[in-house]
Design a protein around this motif. Structure first.
Motif, PDB file in Angstrom:
ATOM      1  N   GLU A 230       6.139  -5.531  10.781  1.00  0.00           N
ATOM      2  CA  GLU A 230       6.687  -4.525   9.862  1.00  0.00           C
ATOM      3  C   GLU A 230       5.577  -3.730   9.175  1.00  0.00           C
ATOM      4  O   GLU A 230       4.574  -4.286   8.753  1.00  0.00           O
ATOM      5  CB  GLU A 230       7.583  -5.211   8.823  1.00  0.00           C
ATOM      6  CG  GLU A 230       8.848  -5.743   9.477  1.00  0.00           C
ATOM      7  CD  GLU A 230       9.906  -6.138   8.467  1.00  0.00           C
ATOM      8  OE1 GLU A 230      10.008  -5.508   7.405  1.00  0.00           O
ATOM      9  OE2 GLU A 230      10.639  -7.093   8.758  1.00  0.00           O
ATOM     10  N   GLY A 231       5.786  -2.419   9.120  1.00  0.00           N
ATOM     11  CA  GLY A 231       4.828  -1.518   8.481  1.00  0.00           C
ATOM     12  C   GLY A 231       3.923  -0.812   9.471  1.00  0.00           C
ATOM     13  O   GLY A 231       3.413   0.261   9.183  1.00  0.00           O
ATOM     14  N   ILE A 232       3.685  -1.430  10.634  1.00  0.00           N
ATOM     15  CA  ILE A 232       2.793  -0.814  11.625  1.00  0.00           C
ATOM     16  C   ILE A 232       3.450  -0.787  13.000  1.00  0.00           C
ATOM     17  O   ILE A 232       4.393  -1.542  13.270  1.00  0.00           O
ATOM     18  CB  ILE A 232       1.427  -1.527  11.719  1.00  0.00           C
ATOM     19  CG1 ILE A 232       1.596  -3.001  12.111  1.00  0.00           C
ATOM     20  CG2 ILE A 232       0.658  -1.401  10.406  1.00  0.00           C
ATOM     21  CD1 ILE A 232       0.286  -3.686  12.460  1.00  0.00           C
ATOM     22  N   GLY A 233       2.898   0.087  13.865  1.00  0.00           N
ATOM     23  CA  GLY A 233       3.427   0.196  15.222  1.00  0.00           C
ATOM     24  C   GLY A 233       4.620   1.113  15.240  1.00  0.00           C
ATOM     25  O   GLY A 233       5.575   0.921  14.497  1.00  0.00           O
TER      26      GLY A 233
ATOM     27  N   GLY B 189       2.611  -9.668   7.922  1.00  0.00           N
ATOM     28  CA  GLY B 189       2.237  -9.657   9.338  1.00  0.00           C
ATOM     29  C   GLY B 189       1.161  -8.643   9.674  1.00  0.00           C
ATOM     30  O   GLY B 189       0.263  -8.917  10.488  1.00  0.00           O
ATOM     31  N   SER B 190       1.209  -7.465   9.052  1.00  0.00           N
ATOM     32  CA  SER B 190       0.228  -6.436   9.405  1.00  0.00           C
ATOM     33  C   SER B 190      -1.174  -6.824   8.938  1.00  0.00           C
ATOM     34  O   SER B 190      -2.170  -6.388   9.520  1.00  0.00           O
ATOM     35  CB  SER B 190       0.637  -5.065   8.848  1.00  0.00           C
ATOM     36  OG  SER B 190       0.456  -4.999   7.453  1.00  0.00           O
ATOM     37  N   THR B 191      -1.261  -7.664   7.917  1.00  0.00           N
ATOM     38  CA  THR B 191      -2.565  -8.186   7.490  1.00  0.00           C
ATOM     39  C   THR B 191      -3.111  -9.121   8.569  1.00  0.00           C
ATOM     40  O   THR B 191      -4.315  -9.142   8.835  1.00  0.00           O
ATOM     41  CB  THR B 191      -2.425  -8.918   6.137  1.00  0.00           C
ATOM     42  OG1 THR B 191      -1.847  -8.011   5.196  1.00  0.00           O
ATOM     43  CG2 THR B 191      -3.765  -9.410   5.627  1.00  0.00           C
TER      44      THR B 191
ATOM     45  N   LEU C 230      -5.240  -6.093   2.794  1.00  0.00           N
ATOM     46  CA  LEU C 230      -4.111  -7.004   2.640  1.00  0.00           C
ATOM     47  C   LEU C 230      -2.967  -6.063   2.236  1.00  0.00           C
ATOM     48  O   LEU C 230      -2.873  -5.656   1.093  1.00  0.00           O
ATOM     49  CB  LEU C 230      -4.442  -8.036   1.548  1.00  0.00           C
ATOM     50  CG  LEU C 230      -3.639  -9.325   1.467  1.00  0.00           C
ATOM     51  CD1 LEU C 230      -4.269 -10.274   0.457  1.00  0.00           C
ATOM     52  CD2 LEU C 230      -2.175  -9.113   1.171  1.00  0.00           C
ATOM     53  N   CYS C 231      -2.161  -5.674   3.236  1.00  0.00           N
ATOM     54  CA  CYS C 231      -1.235  -4.545   3.039  1.00  0.00           C
ATOM     55  C   CYS C 231      -0.044  -4.898   2.175  1.00  0.00           C
ATOM     56  O   CYS C 231       0.399  -4.107   1.361  1.00  0.00           O
ATOM     57  CB  CYS C 231      -0.742  -4.051   4.392  1.00  0.00           C
ATOM     58  SG  CYS C 231      -2.078  -3.563   5.485  1.00  0.00           S
ATOM     59  N   ASP C 232       0.498  -6.085   2.378  1.00  0.00           N
ATOM     60  CA  ASP C 232       1.558  -6.592   1.500  1.00  0.00           C
ATOM     61  C   ASP C 232       1.581  -8.115   1.565  1.00  0.00           C
ATOM     62  O   ASP C 232       0.958  -8.712   2.442  1.00  0.00           O
ATOM     63  CB  ASP C 232       2.937  -5.966   1.826  1.00  0.00           C
ATOM     64  CG  ASP C 232       3.482  -6.323   3.192  1.00  0.00           C
ATOM     65  OD1 ASP C 232       2.772  -7.005   3.978  1.00  0.00           O
ATOM     66  OD2 ASP C 232       4.628  -5.935   3.499  1.00  0.00           O
TER      67      ASP C 232
ATOM     68  N   LEU D 270       0.824  -1.217   0.000  1.00  0.00           N
ATOM     69  CA  LEU D 270       0.000   0.000   0.000  1.00  0.00           C
ATOM     70  C   LEU D 270       0.853   1.260   0.000  1.00  0.00           C
ATOM     71  O   LEU D 270       0.343   2.351  -0.250  1.00  0.00           O
ATOM     72  CB  LEU D 270      -0.996  -0.002   1.176  1.00  0.00           C
ATOM     73  CG  LEU D 270      -0.564   0.387   2.579  1.00  0.00           C
ATOM     74  CD1 LEU D 270      -1.773   0.443   3.496  1.00  0.00           C
ATOM     75  CD2 LEU D 270       0.463  -0.549   3.127  1.00  0.00           C
ATOM     76  N   LYS D 271       2.164   1.137   0.248  1.00  0.00           N
ATOM     77  CA  LYS D 271       3.042   2.305   0.212  1.00  0.00           C
ATOM     78  C   LYS D 271       3.189   2.871  -1.206  1.00  0.00           C
ATOM     79  O   LYS D 271       3.653   3.988  -1.369  1.00  0.00           O
ATOM     80  CB  LYS D 271       4.421   1.958   0.776  1.00  0.00           C
ATOM     81  CG  LYS D 271       4.416   1.733   2.278  1.00  0.00           C
ATOM     82  CD  LYS D 271       3.859   2.943   3.016  1.00  0.00           C
ATOM     83  CE  LYS D 271       4.029   2.847   4.526  1.00  0.00           C
ATOM     84  NZ  LYS D 271       3.531   1.616   5.108  1.00  0.00           N
ATOM     85  N   HIS D 272       2.739   2.126  -2.207  1.00  0.00           N
ATOM     86  CA  HIS D 272       2.752   2.662  -3.567  1.00  0.00           C
ATOM     87  C   HIS D 272       1.847   3.896  -3.641  1.00  0.00           C
ATOM     88  O   HIS D 272       2.208   4.908  -4.244  1.00  0.00           O
ATOM     89  CB  HIS D 272       2.293   1.588  -4.557  1.00  0.00           C
ATOM     90  CG  HIS D 272       2.673   1.882  -5.973  1.00  0.00           C
ATOM     91  ND1 HIS D 272       3.946   1.715  -6.443  1.00  0.00           N
ATOM     92  CD2 HIS D 272       1.942   2.354  -7.011  1.00  0.00           C
ATOM     93  CE1 HIS D 272       3.987   2.060  -7.727  1.00  0.00           C
ATOM     94  NE2 HIS D 272       2.783   2.466  -8.085  1.00  0.00           N
TER      95      HIS D 272
ATOM     96  N   ALA E  99      -1.790   1.103  11.775  1.00  0.00           N
ATOM     97  CA  ALA E  99      -1.201   2.429  11.576  1.00  0.00           C
ATOM     98  C   ALA E  99       0.315   2.341  11.610  1.00  0.00           C
ATOM     99  O   ALA E  99       0.911   1.815  12.556  1.00  0.00           O
ATOM    100  CB  ALA E  99      -1.694   3.401  12.644  1.00  0.00           C
ATOM    101  N   GLY E 100       0.916   2.850  10.535  1.00  0.00           N
ATOM    102  CA  GLY E 100       2.366   3.030  10.489  1.00  0.00           C
ATOM    103  C   GLY E 100       2.608   4.529  10.512  1.00  0.00           C
ATOM    104  O   GLY E 100       2.964   5.121  11.521  1.00  0.00           O
ATOM    105  N   THR E 101       2.319   5.166   9.360  1.00  0.00           N
ATOM    106  CA  THR E 101       2.268   6.628   9.366  1.00  0.00           C
ATOM    107  C   THR E 101       0.932   7.103   9.940  1.00  0.00           C
ATOM    108  O   THR E 101       0.827   8.218  10.432  1.00  0.00           O
ATOM    109  CB  THR E 101       2.386   7.175   7.932  1.00  0.00           C
ATOM    110  OG1 THR E 101       1.260   6.730   7.170  1.00  0.00           O
ATOM    111  CG2 THR E 101       3.664   6.703   7.262  1.00  0.00           C
ATOM    112  N   GLY E 102      -0.113   6.282   9.807  1.00  0.00           N
ATOM    113  CA  GLY E 102      -1.475   6.706  10.143  1.00  0.00           C
ATOM    114  C   GLY E 102      -2.183   7.335   8.960  1.00  0.00           C
ATOM    115  O   GLY E 102      -3.344   7.727   9.053  1.00  0.00           O
ATOM    116  N   GLY E 103      -1.509   7.418   7.829  1.00  0.00           N
ATOM    117  CA  GLY E 103      -2.086   8.072   6.650  1.00  0.00           C
ATOM    118  C   GLY E 103      -3.327   7.359   6.128  1.00  0.00           C
ATOM    119  O   GLY E 103      -4.321   8.004   5.774  1.00  0.00           O
ATOM    120  N   THR E 104      -3.289   6.037   6.088  1.00  0.00           N
ATOM    121  CA  THR E 104      -4.426   5.293   5.551  1.00  0.00           C
ATOM    122  C   THR E 104      -5.652   5.459   6.451  1.00  0.00           C
ATOM    123  O   THR E 104      -6.759   5.700   5.963  1.00  0.00           O
ATOM    124  CB  THR E 104      -4.064   3.796   5.420  1.00  0.00           C
ATOM    125  OG1 THR E 104      -2.866   3.689   4.643  1.00  0.00           O
ATOM    126  CG2 THR E 104      -5.173   3.022   4.751  1.00  0.00           C
ATOM    127  N   SER E 105      -5.465   5.366   7.761  1.00  0.00           N
ATOM    128  CA  SER E 105      -6.608   5.524   8.662  1.00  0.00           C
ATOM    129  C   SER E 105      -7.160   6.940   8.588  1.00  0.00           C
ATOM    130  O   SER E 105      -8.377   7.150   8.647  1.00  0.00           O
ATOM    131  CB  SER E 105      -6.252   5.131  10.103  1.00  0.00           C
ATOM    132  OG  SER E 105      -5.146   5.856  10.577  1.00  0.00           O
TER     133      SER E 105
END
Ligand SMILES: *Cc1c(COP(=O)(O)O)cnc(C)c1O
Length: 361
Positions: free
Chosen positions: A246-249, A290-292, A319-321, A58-60, A194-200
């Motif tokens: 990875e990707g969140i937290g 893992g984040s999924t 399904l984030c990655d 989703l970072k794309h 939430a990683g950056t929190g941008g998606t939420s």
């Protein structure tokens, strides 16, 4: 009459925006997959499959938005070196867009970053710059950018504002359009990490803007500061600890996390995230990251509540990655054991849930 002209040549900017738009034009939207659940539950679960973006996550979307935002703000122009603090997927996606635009890209990352990730960034022509202490990533990225007259992208500040939350085919608009012909086209819940929190932030704002009744849940892994910050209402909340998912937290509540649009948060143990990632991988016939798994743990808790209340409806998560990036970690029993984690208990909870609809966590 005094006059002063700081106008930058516009031709490069015009062409850069065109190149990014043309890349999007050539790309397909990501699928909204159905996740199989017992029909008698009267609950439908959907996974927005962000692993099918060209750069694998989703970072794309984030990288595309950050580049457009920086170009249209006049922060990036011809010859600007782009610098980012990222230990993973964001750097991979940003390296892709930098290459598309013919710009140099430097990822500032912890010395402990996995060789696979470094290889993916270097394959896109990006350069990796290492720091010994992970918290030094941000100041080092800012310093490097200042030193070479480049631009520090700063995903953890700009993620929430770089995306057009009202629409423009953002992830929220795409989800609602893809649900249009389903039994329950307006989901009860959308669940994200939430990683950056941008998606939420994008999803939470869009739900309000379109006046949907959908609620937004955010799942947070062990050691992350977002849950504690949400619970206490303290945006300065810190754990200072890295996340294993990875990707969140994050060790601190990042500036781009907008807790005010989040209806509910769940704290998910890492063993549960990994067990759920494996569970879903077996169900879907391919590996998810893992984040999924973290997302699905929150999803199942909510569906368990819906079943207990006799409520039908739909639930959407991401399904984030894909899981192939994590063959040596979440899908490796030795790695799991070396982390002191046991998957037996969360796996039993998942088995019972799928057999009975009772969520016993
Ligand atoms: C970044 C990321 C997330 C979280 O998305 P944000 O919009 O940054 O909060 C979830 N999963 C993966 C794999 C990620 O890379």
């Amino acid at each position: 009459m005094r006059s002063c002209d700081h106008t930058a040549p516009r031709a490069w900017v015009d062409n850069a925006v065109r190149l990014i738009d043309a890349d999007a034009q050539r790309s397909a939207d990501t699928h909204l997959l159905r996740y199989p659940l017992p029909a008698q539950w009267q609950v439908q679960l959907y996974l927005k499959d962000e692993s099918t973006h060209i750069t694998g996550s989703l970072k794309h979307r984030l990288a595309r938005s950050l580049f457009l935002y920086a170009i249209c703000n006049g922060w990036i122009t011809e010859g600007t070196t782009v610098v980012e603090a990222s230990s993973g997927s964001t750097a991979i996606s940003e390296a892709y867009f930098a290459k598309l635009l013919g710009l140099d890209f430097v990822a500032v990352m912890p010395a402990s970053t996995s060789p696979q990730k470094i290889a993916l960034i270097e394959a896109q022509g990006g350069r990796c710059h290492f720091v010994q202490r992970p918290p030094d990533m941000y100041t080092e990225a800012a310093r490097l950018a200042a030193e070479c007259g480049g631009h520090y992208m700063d995903q953890f500040t700009h993620a929430e504002r770089a995306t057009d939350w009202r629409g423009n085919n953002n992830i929220a608009e795409s989800i609602f359009e893809q649900l249009a012909l389903e039994t329950h086209p307006v989901p009860e819940w959308i669940v994200v990490g939430a990683g950056t929190g941008g998606t939420s932030a994008t999803i939470g704002r869009y739900i309000r803007y379109r006046r949907h009744a959908t609620k937004l849940a955010v799942v947070d892994p062990e050691n992350s500061a977002f849950f504690g910050g949400y619970e206490t209402g303290d945006s300065g909340y810190q754990t200072g600890m890295p996340s294993r998912i990875e990707g969140i937290g994050r060790p601190r509540v990042e500036p781009s996390f907008v807790g005010q649009v989040v209806d509910r948060m769940f704290e998910v143990p890492d063993a549960a995230s990994i067990a759920a990632a494996r569970y879903a991988s077996a169900r879907l016939g391919r590996r998810v990251g893992g984040s999924t798994g973290t997302n699905l743990w929150g999803v199942f808790a909510l569906i368990g509540e819906m079943i207990a209340e006799g409520c039908s409806g739909s639930v959407v998560t991401l399904l984030c990655d894909g899981g192939d990036r994590y063959a040596g970690t979440y899908f490796d029993d030795d790695w799991v054991a070396s982390q002191g984690l046991s998957l037996a208990e969360p796996t039993a909870i998942l088995d019972k849930f799928l057999a009975t609809g009772i969520w016993d966590a």
